[in-house]
Design a protein around this motif. Structure first.
Motif, PDB file in Angstrom:
ATOM      1  N   MET A  85      49.561  58.823 101.670  1.00  0.00           N
ATOM      2  CA  MET A  85      49.751  58.488 102.970  1.00  0.00           C
ATOM      3  C   MET A  85      49.332  57.007 103.049  1.00  0.00           C
ATOM      4  O   MET A  85      48.653  56.376 102.613  1.00  0.00           O
ATOM      5  CB  MET A  85      48.948  59.024 104.003  1.00  0.00           C
ATOM      6  N   THR A  86      50.386  56.195 103.754  1.00  0.00           N
ATOM      7  CA  THR A  86      50.112  54.520 103.655  1.00  0.00           C
ATOM      8  C   THR A  86      49.259  54.366 104.930  1.00  0.00           C
ATOM      9  O   THR A  86      49.080  54.898 106.173  1.00  0.00           O
ATOM     10  CB  THR A  86      51.369  53.927 104.308  1.00  0.00           C
ATOM     11  N   LYS A  87      48.502  53.532 104.779  1.00  0.00           N
ATOM     12  CA  LYS A  87      47.034  53.164 105.901  1.00  0.00           C
ATOM     13  C   LYS A  87      47.794  52.447 106.871  1.00  0.00           C
ATOM     14  O   LYS A  87      48.730  51.452 106.433  1.00  0.00           O
ATOM     15  CB  LYS A  87      46.106  52.512 105.109  1.00  0.00           C
ATOM     16  N   LYS A  88      47.276  52.372 107.940  1.00  0.00           N
ATOM     17  CA  LYS A  88      47.668  51.788 109.075  1.00  0.00           C
ATOM     18  C   LYS A  88      46.732  50.709 109.417  1.00  0.00           C
ATOM     19  O   LYS A  88      45.480  51.015 109.457  1.00  0.00           O
ATOM     20  CB  LYS A  88      48.120  52.424 110.384  1.00  0.00           C
ATOM     21  N   VAL A  89      47.119  49.432 109.473  1.00  0.00           N
ATOM     22  CA  VAL A  89      46.134  48.638 109.793  1.00  0.00           C
ATOM     23  C   VAL A  89      45.684  48.185 111.198  1.00  0.00           C
ATOM     24  O   VAL A  89      46.631  48.196 112.032  1.00  0.00           O
ATOM     25  CB  VAL A  89      46.509  47.243 109.166  1.00  0.00           C
ATOM     26  N   VAL A  90      44.620  48.261 111.615  1.00  0.00           N
ATOM     27  CA  VAL A  90      44.065  48.202 113.015  1.00  0.00           C
ATOM     28  C   VAL A  90      43.227  46.806 112.889  1.00  0.00           C
ATOM     29  O   VAL A  90      42.281  46.834 112.217  1.00  0.00           O
ATOM     30  CB  VAL A  90      43.244  49.250 113.430  1.00  0.00           C
ATOM     31  N   ALA A  91      43.772  45.874 113.564  1.00  0.00           N
ATOM     32  CA  ALA A  91      42.928  44.539 113.731  1.00  0.00           C
ATOM     33  C   ALA A  91      41.932  44.647 115.104  1.00  0.00           C
ATOM     34  O   ALA A  91      42.583  44.985 116.127  1.00  0.00           O
ATOM     35  CB  ALA A  91      44.065  43.279 113.951  1.00  0.00           C
ATOM     36  N   LEU A  92      40.809  44.190 114.796  1.00  0.00           N
ATOM     37  CA  LEU A  92      39.860  44.660 115.873  1.00  0.00           C
ATOM     38  C   LEU A  92      39.245  43.303 116.099  1.00  0.00           C
ATOM     39  O   LEU A  92      38.572  42.453 115.195  1.00  0.00           O
ATOM     40  CB  LEU A  92      38.698  45.738 115.353  1.00  0.00           C
ATOM     41  N   HIS A  96      35.260  58.414 108.287  1.00  0.00           N
ATOM     42  CA  HIS A  96      36.006  59.559 108.663  1.00  0.00           C
ATOM     43  C   HIS A  96      37.579  59.358 108.396  1.00  0.00           C
ATOM     44  O   HIS A  96      38.302  60.266 108.758  1.00  0.00           O
ATOM     45  CB  HIS A  96      35.572  59.669 110.006  1.00  0.00           C
ATOM     46  N   GLU A  97      38.147  58.141 108.529  1.00  0.00           N
ATOM     47  CA  GLU A  97      39.572  58.113 108.706  1.00  0.00           C
ATOM     48  C   GLU A  97      39.668  57.051 107.247  1.00  0.00           C
ATOM     49  O   GLU A  97      40.716  56.204 107.556  1.00  0.00           O
ATOM     50  CB  GLU A  97      39.900  57.346 109.787  1.00  0.00           C
ATOM     51  N   PRO A  98      39.261  57.232 106.125  1.00  0.00           N
ATOM     52  CA  PRO A  98      39.557  56.330 104.968  1.00  0.00           C
ATOM     53  C   PRO A  98      41.001  56.170 104.440  1.00  0.00           C
ATOM     54  O   PRO A  98      41.530  55.120 104.113  1.00  0.00           O
ATOM     55  CB  PRO A  98      38.489  56.838 103.809  1.00  0.00           C
ATOM     56  N   ASP A  99      41.760  57.399 104.790  1.00  0.00           N
ATOM     57  CA  ASP A  99      42.941  57.644 104.134  1.00  0.00           C
ATOM     58  C   ASP A  99      43.958  57.077 105.268  1.00  0.00           C
ATOM     59  O   ASP A  99      45.146  57.108 104.782  1.00  0.00           O
ATOM     60  CB  ASP A  99      43.061  58.907 103.597  1.00  0.00           C
ATOM     61  N   ARG A 100      43.814  56.988 106.167  1.00  0.00           N
ATOM     62  CA  ARG A 100      44.745  56.952 107.230  1.00  0.00           C
ATOM     63  C   ARG A 100      44.534  55.497 108.141  1.00  0.00           C
ATOM     64  O   ARG A 100      45.750  54.925 108.425  1.00  0.00           O
ATOM     65  CB  ARG A 100      44.356  57.831 108.480  1.00  0.00           C
TER      66      ARG A 100
END
Length: 310
Positions: free
Chosen positions: A1-8, A26-30
């Protein structure tokens, strides 16, 4: 599964740390969180990188009007906002924020930017067994916390636990006269991590609790509910007075743990208080006989509570 990048992007270092920590656990793979404390750094990152979601603090809204990359969400300090953009309420649990990042918002003038929980209140009170009351309350919170978001509130003038000077109920009561949004922020800040549950530590001086009015306790309850942060709240009540009546009124159950149900003090309390003074709450009350070995160890207590149906 490709991780989605979230810019915070936020100036709130505490929030950023909590958000990154949650996702890493909790979401290391996603998801992959790329944190920024200023807009210039974020815009520079966009030049050579793609992001799925951008989550910014309200303080940066005016600097981000022309964003054309991934989906843009704004962390709002208010629960209800005018729906000109995607807003997410800042003061809710991080897992709820993550769930909402891909949510759909309505076209109504005002929309809620937070999910809604059905929070259950439990009150634990015992006039003759303060140590057992507190250990039961904490074990109950820990048990609930295995499947729920739980807040334990130490509502006792004296406590058996050493909080090490941790800020908690005294500081929250200090801000009780502030507006509700400010008070909710302080509750969120003062709740410390205890593994399976969050704790609002007890007062530093017993006078802080005795001085609280019925109206102030009602406001505290309403703010905890309106935060929509917890599935269950356990109030560990160590004193009896009119200020705790709002807890009895709003709670789902009142548990009275005792080592000896035939103790004269217990019988007097159950009769004089819950029959004479608080007759309307008697259907919520359950007298709980604790086992003789209760003070032996936490593991045995946890197993016993797990099988007790609470």
């Amino acid at each position: 599964m490709t991780k989605k990048v979230v810019a915070l992007c936020t100036e709130d270092a505490r929030y950023m740390k909590a958000f990154v920590s949650y996702v890493e656990r909790h979401e290391p793979d996603r998801l992959f969180i790329k944190p920024f404390t200023d807009v210039d750094g974020l815009k520079e990152y966009f030049k050579n990188n793609k992001v799925a979601v951008v989550l910014i603090g309200e303080e940066f809204m005016e600097q981000f009007e022309e964003f054309s990359g991934g989906r843009l969400f704004v962390l709002s300090d208010e629960r209800y906002v005018h729906a000109e953009g995607n807003f997410i309420f800042r003061y809710q649990s991080v897992d709820e924020v993550v769930k909402q990042l891909c949510g759909v918002y309505t076209d109504d003038e005002l929309v809620s930017c937070a999910g809604k929980r059905n929070t259950d209140f439990s009150v634990v009170v015992s006039p003759c067994y303060p140590l057992e009351r507190e250990t039961f309350s904490r074990e109950l919170a820990d048990y609930y916390g295995s499947d729920n978001k739980v807040l334990y509130v130490n509502f006792a003038p004296f406590t058996a636990s050493d909080t090490g000077g941790v800020q908690g109920l005294s500081e929250v009561l200090y801000y009780i006269s502030e507006d509700s949004e400010r008070l909710k922020e302080k509750i969120w800040e003062m709740a410390s991590d205890r593994g399976n549950y969050k704790e609002l530590a007890g007062v530093k001086n017993y006078r802080d609790l005795y001085a609280a009015s019925k109206e102030e306790v009602s406001k505290l309850i309403e703010c905890i509910l309106d935060m929509d942060e917890y599935d269950k709240v356990v109030f560990d009540v160590g004193h009896i007075g009119v200020s705790v009546y709002p807890l009895f009124e709003r709670c789902k159950q009142i548990i009275v743990p005792v080592m000896d149900e035939y103790n004269q003090g217990t019988a007097r309390f159950m009769g004089d208080f819950f029959i004479d003074e608080c007759e309307g709450y008697t259907e919520k009350v359950s007298l709980l006989q604790l086992p003789d070995w209760w003070n032996v160890g936490s593991e045995m207590r946890h197993r016993w509570i797990s099988s007790s149906g609470y």
